[in-house]
Design an enzyme around this catalytic site. Structure first.
Site, short mmCIF file in Angstrom:
data_model
loop_
_atom_site.label_atom_id
_atom_site.label_comp_id
_atom_site.label_asym_id
_atom_site.label_seq_id
_atom_site.Cartn_x
_atom_site.Cartn_y
_atom_site.Cartn_z
CB SER A 139 -0.90 0.02 1.24
OG SER A 139 -1.57 1.26 1.38
CE1 TYR A 153 -4.91 -2.48 4.47
CE2 TYR A 153 -3.66 -0.43 4.40
CZ TYR A 153 -4.34 -1.45 3.76
OH TYR A 153 -4.44 -1.42 2.39
#
Length: 254
Positions: A139, A153
């Site tokens: 990401s 995350y």
């Protein structure tokens, strides 16, 4: 001729979002696609649509991942492309001050341990083919701080990025390319749910994107296709950012 003709590709988290768009794109480019997910109904429907094979897999469970690969070998004889894409971003993963240990571990298991397991048991199969391509979904938050708190995350995606770099270096001379795909915010069901539940939090994501919009899953799928194909034959261990310019921008937070 397609860019992935006769290649066998496994996509985890394939039943929705980026995985769904990529499965369709891979199939259109000639790949034999293994749709791997826990969403049996959606996954089966997608596999039927694209002429692929559905495999139920819990990517955080070692035995389940091993069973997935056994099924792929049984059906196709081997594998050429791994797109380790499955991941979660639950609401209870927030600030480090409020995120509990259970939430932390759950996200690490699904987002990071899954990539370890899929690579651990997938790489030997790629070596049997003389090489292949691995794309691990990281990401943009692995490169820059997130505009919204999601501590586990963010940490998990940083781990995916670091592991991808190491594997890419380790297996480069054995014909295996490993790259970390780093998308910006993408218009997926997960993001749409965020908008519905917390528009203010979602808006904090949008303000940081120089292009002024979220990516569409098909745009990310195009990047995955490039990394999976021979067009990326000299690309490995890369931080492959597809983020609309977020990493290069300075924007004052709301």
């Amino acid at each position: 001729m397609g860019r992935l003709d006769d290649k066998v590709a496994i996509i985890t988290g394939a039943a929705s979002g980026i995985g769904l768009a990529t499965a369709r794109r891979f199939a259109a480019e000639g790949a034999k696609v293994v749709v791997a997910d826990v969403a049996d109904e959606a996954g089966t429907a997608l596999a039927d649509e694209i002429g692929g094979t559905y495999v139920h897999v819990d990517v955080a469970d070692e035995a389940s991942v091993q069973a997935m690969y056994a099924r792929v070998v049984e059906v196709y004889g081997g594998v050429d492309v791994l797109f380790n894409n499955a991941g979660i971003s639950p609401a209870d993963d927030d600030s480090i001050l409020t995120t509990g240990l259970d939430a932390w571990r759950r996200v690490q298991d699904v987002n990071l341990t899954s990539v370890y397991l899929c690579c651990k048991y997938g790489i030997p199969l790629l070596l049997e083919r003389g090489g292949g391509s691995i794309i691990n979904t990281a990401s943009f938050v692995a490169v820059v701080g997130s505009a919204t708190s999601q501590v586990s995350y963010t940490a998990s995606k940083g781990g995916v990025l670091a592991m991808s770099r190491e594997l890419g270096v380790q297996f480069a001379r054995q014909g295996i390319r490993v790259n970390a795909l780093c998308p910006g915010p993408v218009n997926t069901p997960l993001l749409q749910e965020l908008f519905a539940k917390d528009p203010e939090r979602a808006a904090r994501r949008l303000v940081h994107i120089p292009m002024g919009r979220f990516a569409e899953p098909e745009e990310i799928a195009s990047a995955v296709l490039f990394l999976a194909s021979d067009d990326a034959s000299f690309v490995t261990s890369s931080t492959f950012l597809v983020d609309g310019g977020i990493d290069a921008a300075y924007v004052t937070p709301l």
